[in-house]
Design an enzyme around this catalytic site. Structure first.
Site, mmCIF file in Angstrom:
data_model
loop_
_atom_site.group_PDB
_atom_site.id
_atom_site.type_symbol
_atom_site.label_atom_id
_atom_site.label_comp_id
_atom_site.label_asym_id
_atom_site.label_seq_id
_atom_site.Cartn_x
_atom_site.Cartn_y
_atom_site.Cartn_z
ATOM 1 N N LYS A 11 -13.213 -8.362 -49.428
ATOM 2 C CA LYS A 11 -12.204 -8.929 -48.513
ATOM 3 C C LYS A 11 -12.227 -8.280 -47.120
ATOM 4 C CE LYS A 11 -8.425 -11.106 -47.149
ATOM 5 N NZ LYS A 11 -6.634 -11.828 -47.735
ATOM 6 N N ARG A 36 1.682 -15.765 -52.435
ATOM 7 C CA ARG A 36 2.031 -14.236 -51.328
ATOM 8 C C ARG A 36 3.761 -13.803 -51.989
ATOM 9 N NH1 ARG A 36 -0.642 -12.590 -46.408
ATOM 10 N NH2 ARG A 36 1.389 -11.480 -46.648
ATOM 11 N N ASN A 71 -22.770 -29.073 -18.554
ATOM 12 C CA ASN A 71 -22.615 -30.151 -19.223
ATOM 13 C C ASN A 71 -22.134 -30.271 -20.665
ATOM 14 O OD1 ASN A 71 -23.543 -32.421 -18.993
ATOM 15 N ND2 ASN A 71 -21.530 -33.357 -19.312
ATOM 16 N N GLN A 112 -5.644 -19.313 -38.951
ATOM 17 C CA GLN A 112 -5.814 -20.304 -40.037
ATOM 18 C C GLN A 112 -6.004 -22.109 -39.929
ATOM 19 O OE1 GLN A 112 -2.954 -19.336 -42.724
ATOM 20 N NE2 GLN A 112 -4.367 -17.481 -43.619
ATOM 21 N N THR A 121 -17.172 -27.000 -20.775
ATOM 22 C CA THR A 121 -15.985 -27.675 -20.319
ATOM 23 C C THR A 121 -16.008 -26.400 -19.684
ATOM 24 O OG1 THR A 121 -14.196 -29.287 -20.570
ATOM 25 C CG2 THR A 121 -14.519 -27.412 -22.333
ATOM 26 N N HIS A 174 -7.799 -5.209 -43.877
ATOM 27 C CA HIS A 174 -7.103 -5.923 -42.430
ATOM 28 C C HIS A 174 -7.042 -4.865 -41.691
ATOM 29 C CE1 HIS A 174 -5.274 -7.720 -46.119
ATOM 30 N NE2 HIS A 174 -5.621 -8.968 -45.139
ATOM 31 N N ASP A 234 -22.125 -35.278 -17.609
ATOM 32 C CA ASP A 234 -20.805 -35.882 -17.097
ATOM 33 C C ASP A 234 -20.379 -37.427 -15.723
ATOM 34 O OD1 ASP A 234 -18.922 -34.634 -18.317
ATOM 35 O OD2 ASP A 234 -18.676 -32.586 -16.510
ATOM 36 N N ALA A 278 -13.212 -29.697 -6.982
ATOM 37 C CA ALA A 278 -14.040 -29.401 -6.327
ATOM 38 C C ALA A 278 -15.527 -28.425 -8.301
ATOM 39 C CB ALA A 278 -14.583 -28.411 -5.133
ATOM 40 N N THR A 307 -8.632 -25.019 -3.151
ATOM 41 C CA THR A 307 -9.364 -24.081 -2.308
ATOM 42 C C THR A 307 -9.996 -24.975 -1.212
ATOM 43 O OG1 THR A 307 -9.461 -22.639 -4.593
ATOM 44 C CG2 THR A 307 -10.931 -21.951 -2.218
ATOM 45 N N LYS A 330 -18.805 -24.903 -16.776
ATOM 46 C CA LYS A 330 -19.982 -25.583 -16.551
ATOM 47 C C LYS A 330 -20.982 -24.216 -15.096
ATOM 48 C CE LYS A 330 -17.357 -29.551 -17.890
ATOM 49 N NZ LYS A 330 -17.221 -30.706 -17.220
ATOM 50 N N GLU A 383 -3.193 -18.410 -52.972
ATOM 51 C CA GLU A 383 -3.264 -17.072 -52.886
ATOM 52 C C GLU A 383 -1.661 -17.607 -52.838
ATOM 53 O OE1 GLU A 383 -3.363 -15.210 -48.719
ATOM 54 O OE2 GLU A 383 -3.404 -12.864 -49.999
HETATM 55 P P1 NAP Z 1 -13.366 -26.400 -13.782
HETATM 56 O O1 NAP Z 1 -15.025 -27.004 -12.774
HETATM 57 O O2 NAP Z 1 -12.978 -25.538 -13.908
HETATM 58 O O3 NAP Z 1 -13.099 -27.263 -12.363
HETATM 59 C C1 NAP Z 1 -11.134 -27.610 -12.201
HETATM 60 C C2 NAP Z 1 -11.399 -28.078 -10.987
HETATM 61 O O4 NAP Z 1 -9.639 -28.073 -10.940
HETATM 62 C C3 NAP Z 1 -11.644 -27.023 -9.414
HETATM 63 O O5 NAP Z 1 -11.867 -27.535 -8.557
HETATM 64 C C4 NAP Z 1 -10.450 -26.275 -8.974
HETATM 65 O O6 NAP Z 1 -9.580 -25.855 -7.701
HETATM 66 C C5 NAP Z 1 -9.268 -26.798 -9.393
HETATM 67 N N1 NAP Z 1 -7.642 -27.097 -10.346
HETATM 68 C C6 NAP Z 1 -7.457 -26.588 -11.776
HETATM 69 N N2 NAP Z 1 -6.044 -25.966 -12.117
HETATM 70 C C7 NAP Z 1 -5.656 -26.382 -10.958
HETATM 71 C C8 NAP Z 1 -4.168 -26.613 -10.023
HETATM 72 N N3 NAP Z 1 -3.309 -26.075 -10.871
HETATM 73 N N4 NAP Z 1 -3.723 -26.968 -8.473
HETATM 74 C C9 NAP Z 1 -4.879 -27.643 -8.307
HETATM 75 N N5 NAP Z 1 -5.876 -27.978 -8.823
HETATM 76 C C10 NAP Z 1 -6.153 -27.448 -9.877
HETATM 77 O O7 NAP Z 1 -13.415 -27.955 -14.476
HETATM 78 P P2 NAP Z 1 -14.571 -28.836 -14.804
HETATM 79 O O8 NAP Z 1 -15.112 -28.605 -15.821
HETATM 80 O O9 NAP Z 1 -14.200 -29.296 -13.392
HETATM 81 O O10 NAP Z 1 -12.853 -29.971 -15.066
HETATM 82 C C11 NAP Z 1 -12.360 -29.914 -14.847
HETATM 83 C C12 NAP Z 1 -11.185 -31.751 -15.567
HETATM 84 O O11 NAP Z 1 -11.893 -32.596 -15.819
HETATM 85 C C13 NAP Z 1 -10.755 -31.245 -17.284
HETATM 86 O O12 NAP Z 1 -9.284 -31.160 -17.615
HETATM 87 C C14 NAP Z 1 -11.302 -31.356 -18.415
HETATM 88 O O13 NAP Z 1 -10.951 -31.247 -19.346
HETATM 89 C C15 NAP Z 1 -11.831 -32.572 -17.320
HETATM 90 N N6 NAP Z 1 -13.015 -33.445 -17.950
HETATM 91 C C16 NAP Z 1 -12.942 -34.385 -18.534
HETATM 92 C C17 NAP Z 1 -14.303 -34.670 -18.506
HETATM 93 C C18 NAP Z 1 -14.207 -35.979 -19.286
HETATM 94 O O14 NAP Z 1 -14.750 -36.975 -20.123
HETATM 95 N N7 NAP Z 1 -13.208 -37.559 -19.866
HETATM 96 C C19 NAP Z 1 -15.453 -34.220 -18.887
HETATM 97 C C20 NAP Z 1 -16.100 -32.826 -18.120
HETATM 98 C C21 NAP Z 1 -14.209 -32.875 -17.578
HETATM 99 P P3 NAP Z 1 -9.952 -24.957 -6.982
HETATM 100 O O15 NAP Z 1 -12.024 -24.988 -6.405
HETATM 101 O O16 NAP Z 1 -9.248 -24.750 -6.402
HETATM 102 O O17 NAP Z 1 -9.522 -23.351 -8.184
#
Ligand code: NAP
Length: 526
Positions: A167, A52, A332, A230, A307, A140, A349, A384, A408, A311, A50
């Site tokens: 388009k 432009r 997950n 894009q 993710t 657009h 997980d 958590a 928390t 979840k 394209e």
């Molecule tokens: P989630 O359910 O949203 O939970 C996020 C957790 O992180 C909560 O406990 C939250 O605390 C805390 N948190 C977030 N930002 C924060 C901050 N700035 N300071 C302090 N605590 C903080 O997310 P999730 O799915 O469990 O994923 C969490 C992480 O694990 C991500 O980075 C994700 O990419 C990673 N992960 C990796 C895999 C892998 O295969 N390697 C698999 C799953 C997840 P609060 O309760 O206070 O909000």
């Protein structure tokens, strides 16, 4: 130049399974720069370019358009986008339409004329229209994506204007907007280019061959876009296997927010390609998982990874949930059952993370055959959320004593109570060291790109641990893991968890055994 669907690019694998074209937008200050970019576009695997005209700093209509057409190695589409339609040209309208008419006369394969200008353009043709050139009439919308009825009216008006190709480009406020564009594309009686701009609209640009779109735009370089959202040509061809998509291709994806960092599309698409599985795996930037599933309810949308932060909501959205995922309180992985279209949720997980940590511990401690090296250990989980619950549940299952620390505190307490563990606030974590040789597992996003300088625990506090695990996998070595290594501790990366959970998801998605070596090799490069 005739439009051909076999570009002959050697790195494309297998026969091309759809006629949808990849168009490279060419934007540059000078005609010479454009000619260079056109050659790059051909080498990258684009089917057409394209041009432009509105991006050129200045140009002489006849000689420059003639040069661009004669020296272009690919079929051409000329666009001269005015400011009032989101482009860069703010000059005289007659001169703009003259340039497009000239491009037509000089042998352009396509020209793009805005719906708002098509009547004036048609009048200026005086009934003479060079046969070869196809006229794309475009509209657009940079604000939103209208209803299906309004989009249908728009397409009808464009068709009635004499367009060879329709388009429409709209803007995604939510990923569910893309469904309306798919519906319009699939039912269009004329060739149609239909896409939704912005990150939430990305799927419209990748999946258009499945729904019968005429072309999609792919950039030569990441970030150098002519419209928001894009993808690059390289991603279309290599990451999403664009040439292999067709009406029967099943759609898989990772649901998250943010989600663009996820390596899942890379992993699963490579694996699909390796065995000829007819599926594509895309990033899905989802705001609300319940409305996502209400909108995308067909069997075409076959399986999903889930993710941050969805979840827990996924658990509520699924029709049926695996008992382990129910105990963890997080889903997950979601499969749409082919028999009845119902959503089945599970949790992969904890298997991936716990087995990677056990492997790490086996290198540190002698463990009797048949027992887990986690048994009896003090296991501190930071976070958590979904991953935190999975780790806490998995460690408890293996006989560890579990402590939860979370920003928390109430959520830490709730999780600790549900598994019979202890709760801490994040502030208490650094001074928590009742014994040596503990295991630390970060399951928050602290330290994840782009905030790679952050860490959930001070380095001084790490001396009380023997092994540190971080669920974050972008980057692979987070600040927490780097500091743990500097303290001489065993580390287990989020990549190892990622690979472990992906094996199981892949098998659930495809019914095929996971190509474990391929997964390891792909992730080794990250
Ligand atoms: P989630 O359910 O949203 O939970 C996020 C957790 O992180 C909560 O406990 C939250 O605390 C805390 N948190 C977030 N930002 C924060 C901050 N700035 N300071 C302090 N605590 C903080 O997310 P999730 O799915 O469990 O994923 C969490 C992480 O694990 C991500 O980075 C994700 O990419 C990673 N992960 C990796 C895999 C892998 O295969 N390697 C698999 C799953 C997840 P609060 O309760 O206070 O909000």
């Amino acid at each position: 130049m005739e439009l051909v669907v076999d570009s002959g690019v050697s790195r494309m694998e297998g026969a091309r399974k759809n006629p949808t074209l990849i168009c490279a937008p060419i934007m540059a200050d000078t005609v010479d720069q454009m000619l260079n970019l056109m050659r790059t576009a051909k080498a990258s695997g684009a089917d057409l370019v394209e041009i432009r005209l509105d991006s050129l700093k200045s140009f002489n209509h006849r000689p420059d358009i003639s040069t661009l057409i004669q020296h272009c190695p690919l079929p051409t589409l000329f666009t001269y986008r005015p400011v009032w339609e989101g482009g860069m040209y703010d000059g005289d309208e007659t001169s703009r339409l003259d340039a497009l008419r000239l491009a037509m006369e000089l042998g352009a394969d396509h020209i793009d004329v805005e719906l708002k200008a098509i009547h004036e353009f048609n009048s200026s043709l005086n009934g003479i229209r060079p046969g070869k050139c196809q006229v794309i009439v475009s509209s657009h919308n940079y604000h939103n994506t209208p209803s299906v009825e309004e989009l249908g009216d728009l397409v009808a008006r464009i068709q009635a204007s004499g367009a060879d190709i329709v388009k429409i480009a709209t803007t995604a406020l939510d990923i569910i907007d893309v469904a309306r564009i798919f519906q319009i594309t699939v039912h269009s009686q004329v060739p149609i280019i239909a896409m939704v701009m912005g990150e939430k609209g990305l799927m419209s640009r990748i999946l258009c061959p499945k729904f019968g779109g005429y072309l999609t735009f792919g950039t030569l370089e990441a970030g150098k876009v002519s419209a928001p959202g894009q993808p690059t040509i390289q991603d279309l061809l290599d990451l999403y296997n664009f040439r292999q998509l067709g009406p029967d291709t099943r759609i898989f994806g990772i649901i998250g927010k943010p989600v663009s960092h996820s390596k899942s599309p890379l992993l699963y698409n490579e694996a699909f390609k390796s065995v000829g599985f007819n599926g594509v795996f895309v990033h899905l930037l989802v705001d609300d998982i319940a409305t996502f599933f209400q909108t995308y309810s067909s069997l075409d949308f076959a399986g999903f990874s889930c993710t941050i932060p969805h979840k827990e909501a996924a658990l509520e959205t699924c029709d049926e949930v695996d008992p382990v995922a129910k105990s963890i309180g997080a889903v997950n992985c979601i499969i749409r059952r082919p028999t009845d279209g119902k959503l089945f949720g599970c949790n992969t997980d904890y298997v991936g993370a716990i087995s990677a940590i056990e492997d790490g511990l086996r290198g540190l401690y002698h463990t009797p055959v048949g027992s887990s090296p986690l048994a009896g250990k003090l296991f501190v989980v930071i976070g958590a959320g979904g991953a935190g619950k999975a780790l806490a549940y998995g460690a408890k299952e293996k006989g560890a004593r579990v402590v939860i620390a979370n920003r928390t505190y109430g959520r830490a307490k709730e999780l600790a109570d549900s598994i019979g563990g202890q709760a801490l606030s994040l502030a208490e974590l650094s001074s928590f060291h009742p014994e040596k040789g503990m295991i630390l597992a970060n399951t928050t996003s602290i330290g994840m790109q782009p905030k790679v300088d952050e860490t959930p625990v001070a380095k001084e506090a790490l001396q009380y641990y023997s092994l540190v695990f971080d669920a974050v996998y972008t980057p692979k070595i987070t600040r927490l893991l780097r500091e743990a290594e500097e303290c001489g501790l065993k580390i287990v990366t989020g990549v190892e968890m990622f690979i472990g959970q992906a094996y199981e998801q892949y098998e659930r998605f495809t019914g095929l055994p996971a190509p474990k070596e391929l997964f390891k090799n792909i992730m080794a490069t990250y």
